[in-house]
Motif scaffolding. Structure first.
Motif, PDB file in Angstrom:
ATOM      1  N   LEU A   1       0.866  -1.220   0.163  1.00 41.87           N
ATOM      2  CA  LEU A   1       0.049   0.045  -0.156  1.00 41.87           C
ATOM      3  C   LEU A   1       1.012   1.284   0.020  1.00 41.87           C
ATOM      4  CD1 LEU A   1      -2.852  -1.141   2.406  1.00 41.87           C
ATOM      5  CD2 LEU A   1      -2.751  -1.032   0.015  1.00 41.87           C
TER       6      LEU A   1
ATOM      7  N   HIS B   1       2.139   2.853  -3.684  1.00 44.57           N
ATOM      8  CA  HIS B   1       0.815   3.071  -4.470  1.00 44.57           C
ATOM      9  C   HIS B   1       1.099   3.499  -5.584  1.00 44.57           C
ATOM     10  CE1 HIS B   1       0.813   7.311  -3.396  1.00 44.57           C
ATOM     11  NE2 HIS B   1       0.969   7.143  -2.006  1.00 44.57           N
TER      12      HIS B   1
ATOM     13  N   PHE C   1      -1.681   2.235  -8.202  1.00 43.74           N
ATOM     14  CA  PHE C   1      -2.780   2.942  -8.237  1.00 43.74           C
ATOM     15  C   PHE C   1      -3.555   3.291  -9.492  1.00 43.74           C
ATOM     16  CE2 PHE C   1      -5.637   6.640  -7.752  1.00 43.74           C
ATOM     17  CZ  PHE C   1      -6.402   6.289  -6.703  1.00 43.74           C
TER      18      PHE C   1
ATOM     19  N   VAL D   1      -7.392  -4.115  -6.886  1.00 41.95           N
ATOM     20  CA  VAL D   1      -6.143  -4.152  -5.927  1.00 41.95           C
ATOM     21  C   VAL D   1      -5.750  -5.647  -5.462  1.00 41.95           C
ATOM     22  CG1 VAL D   1      -5.320  -3.244  -3.687  1.00 41.95           C
ATOM     23  CG2 VAL D   1      -6.299  -1.982  -5.356  1.00 41.95           C
TER      24      VAL D   1
END
Length: 247
Positions: free
Chosen positions: A58, A61, A65, A215
């Motif tokens: 995360l 990203h 993303f 994701v």
């Protein structure tokens, strides 16, 4: 993404062509007082790895993303920001293609905050988006995972289940203020309000599950782990009555 506000609505007004709309907007100024549309959601997704591995993913990203946000158009800004173009939608002959700029703040004790900012070098587009979201990660024993974990690992030819997995939980709230042309305000405010709130909710319901799945798919594929099933992710709208009770 194409969305229409009042499909088959009994009070639907006749459609106005974009050409007529442009003429009206040229001759009629925007109403000074904007109309606010709001919605709130909570959700989670399960990641079949430890919290540190998930956090590292995360935190990076910038690598995933834009890819996972597709088909939305995305443009990175700065180190932690993105400009998102959601898609064209509208009704009553008034169409917009909303954009918002968001910043994903670095995590603090496993909590990630994401919020909207003004779009850099962008003129006022007739609306403002206030987006506030918070995401947290925590490890849970794998036996507390939703159904489907064991089956996913068997299909992946990996009989060894992890002792712990990571649960990612989030809450998001949106407030969109739109300054409509004056001719829109000839309609009942209650109709405009109800339609806008419903559309905003519909957009979140379309985008959030798709982003969540992408994701999960991106993370688990990259770590040679089985892709979690649909039961591993959840999204629900928070009704205003629930918020009033909590207050």
């Amino acid at each position: 993404m194409q969305c229409q506000w009042l499909n088959n609505h009994p009070n639907k007004v006749s459609e106005v062509s974009l050409g007529n709309l442009e003429d009206k907007q040229a001759t009629q100024s925007l109403e000074v007082t904007p109309v606010h549309f709001k919605t709130q959601f909570a959700g989670y997704m399960e990641m079949y790895s430890d919290a540190d591995t998930v956090a590292n993913y995360l935190n990076a990203h910038q690598r995933w993303f834009c890819r996972c946000a597709a088909p939305m158009k995305t443009e990175p800004i700065g180190n932690n920001g993105y400009i998102l173009t959601v898609g064209r939608f509208g009704s009553f002959g008034y169409d917009v293609e909303p954009k918002l700029a968001v910043v994903l703040e670095p995590s603090v004790n496993g909590v990630y905050d994401m919020h909207s900012i003004p779009i850099p070098d962008e003129p006022y587009l007739g609306y403002e988006v206030d987006y506030q979201a918070s995401m947290s990660i925590k490890e849970i024993p794998s036996h507390l995972a939703n159904s489907g974990l064991e089956k996913a690992f068997r299909k992946h030819d990996n009989p060894q289940l992890p002792e712990m997995i990571t649960k990612v939980e989030w809450h998001l709230a949106m407030d969109v203020a739109v300054q409509f042309p004056k001719f829109i305000h000839k309609l009942p405010l209650s109709m405009i309000q109800k339609t806008g709130d419903r559309l905003l909710t519909q957009i979140v319901r379309q985008i959030s599950p798709r982003l969540t799945y992408k994701v999960q798919e991106d993370f688990h594929s990259g770590h040679n782990l089985p892709i979690p099933p649909k039961t591993s992710r959840h999204l629900e709208k928070i009704e205003e009555s629930s918020l009033d009770e909590a207050a």
